[in-house]
Design a protein around this motif. Sequence first.
Motif, PDB file in Angstrom:
ATOM      1  N   ASN A 136     -31.313 -19.082 -15.488  1.00 17.19           N
ATOM      2  CA  ASN A 136     -32.366 -20.111 -15.615  1.00 17.19           C
ATOM      3  C   ASN A 136     -31.702 -21.445 -15.515  1.00 17.19           C
ATOM      4  O   ASN A 136     -30.336 -21.291 -15.243  1.00 17.19           O
ATOM      5  CB  ASN A 136     -32.831 -20.007 -17.344  1.00 17.19           C
ATOM      6  N   ASP A 137     -32.144 -22.257 -15.479  1.00 19.04           N
ATOM      7  CA  ASP A 137     -31.704 -23.745 -15.352  1.00 19.04           C
ATOM      8  C   ASP A 137     -30.802 -23.959 -16.203  1.00 19.04           C
ATOM      9  O   ASP A 137     -29.739 -24.590 -15.841  1.00 19.04           O
ATOM     10  CB  ASP A 137     -33.023 -24.982 -15.525  1.00 19.04           C
ATOM     11  N   LYS A 138     -30.738 -23.606 -17.522  1.00 18.23           N
ATOM     12  CA  LYS A 138     -29.747 -24.119 -18.635  1.00 18.23           C
ATOM     13  C   LYS A 138     -28.380 -23.361 -18.262  1.00 18.23           C
ATOM     14  O   LYS A 138     -27.303 -23.790 -18.528  1.00 18.23           O
ATOM     15  CB  LYS A 138     -30.143 -23.950 -19.980  1.00 18.23           C
ATOM     16  N   GLY A 139     -28.469 -22.231 -18.059  1.00 18.78           N
ATOM     17  CA  GLY A 139     -27.306 -21.162 -17.576  1.00 18.78           C
ATOM     18  C   GLY A 139     -26.648 -21.794 -16.483  1.00 18.78           C
ATOM     19  O   GLY A 139     -25.421 -21.991 -16.150  1.00 18.78           O
ATOM     20  N   ASP A 165     -26.908 -24.993 -15.319  1.00 11.93           N
ATOM     21  CA  ASP A 165     -26.417 -26.279 -15.744  1.00 11.93           C
ATOM     22  C   ASP A 165     -25.156 -26.000 -16.453  1.00 11.93           C
ATOM     23  O   ASP A 165     -24.133 -26.802 -16.376  1.00 11.93           O
ATOM     24  CB  ASP A 165     -27.226 -27.029 -16.536  1.00 11.93           C
ATOM     25  N   ALA A 166     -25.074 -24.940 -17.437  1.00 14.66           N
ATOM     26  CA  ALA A 166     -23.772 -24.603 -17.937  1.00 14.66           C
ATOM     27  C   ALA A 166     -22.519 -24.204 -17.129  1.00 14.66           C
ATOM     28  O   ALA A 166     -21.433 -24.754 -17.334  1.00 14.66           O
ATOM     29  CB  ALA A 166     -23.888 -23.421 -19.152  1.00 14.66           C
ATOM     30  N   ARG A 223     -21.181 -27.486 -15.434  1.00 12.94           N
ATOM     31  CA  ARG A 223     -20.429 -28.243 -16.520  1.00 12.94           C
ATOM     32  C   ARG A 223     -19.022 -27.318 -16.615  1.00 12.94           C
ATOM     33  O   ARG A 223     -17.935 -28.112 -16.621  1.00 12.94           O
ATOM     34  CB  ARG A 223     -21.091 -28.116 -17.624  1.00 12.94           C
ATOM     35  N   LEU A 227     -23.334 -19.683 -23.172  1.00 14.35           N
ATOM     36  CA  LEU A 227     -24.032 -20.887 -23.527  1.00 14.35           C
ATOM     37  C   LEU A 227     -24.933 -20.593 -24.909  1.00 14.35           C
ATOM     38  O   LEU A 227     -25.437 -19.334 -24.915  1.00 14.35           O
ATOM     39  CB  LEU A 227     -24.968 -21.556 -22.564  1.00 14.35           C
ATOM     40  N   HIS A 237     -26.923 -22.365 -28.333  1.00 13.39           N
ATOM     41  CA  HIS A 237     -27.477 -23.338 -28.926  1.00 13.39           C
ATOM     42  C   HIS A 237     -26.856 -23.683 -30.521  1.00 13.39           C
ATOM     43  O   HIS A 237     -26.743 -24.916 -30.907  1.00 13.39           O
ATOM     44  CB  HIS A 237     -28.732 -23.614 -28.938  1.00 13.39           C
ATOM     45  N   GLN A 260     -23.057 -28.698 -28.773  1.00 13.30           N
ATOM     46  CA  GLN A 260     -22.369 -29.847 -27.650  1.00 13.30           C
ATOM     47  C   GLN A 260     -20.826 -29.683 -27.966  1.00 13.30           C
ATOM     48  O   GLN A 260     -20.135 -30.450 -27.020  1.00 13.30           O
ATOM     49  CB  GLN A 260     -22.470 -31.191 -28.432  1.00 13.30           C
TER      50      GLN A 260
END
Length: 111
Positions: free
Chosen positions: A2-5, A7-8, A11, A52, A54, A100
């Motif tokens: 997914n996009d969050k993965g 992105d992580a 980063r 990742l 939350h 964060q």
Amino acid sequence: MNDKGADAEQRAAQYLLQHGLRIVAKNWACKHGEIDLIAQDGATLVFVEVRLRHSNRFGGAAASITPAKQAKLWASAQLYLQGIKSPPACRFDAICFDGQTISWLKNCISA
């Protein structure tokens, strides 16, 4: 992924670059699974798992690297190393995002 993965992982790669590592491969896949990042830290080859979460409600990002996941990473790394004529020293790191907070766990997975 997914996009969050994704992105992580991006980063995490940037974080490692900022700390002097060189990214050798991203999302290296084989029959055993996938290695998120492979980096060079001096003479050491580093296999990096990116996690990742939350929140820490269920143990956090580091706790999500189960023994089964560790075994898949180990098997994948062995397959990757078969393609290298003279394999260097290696280690397994994790870049963990808990909300964060970013944590770099060096040499956190052993055979």
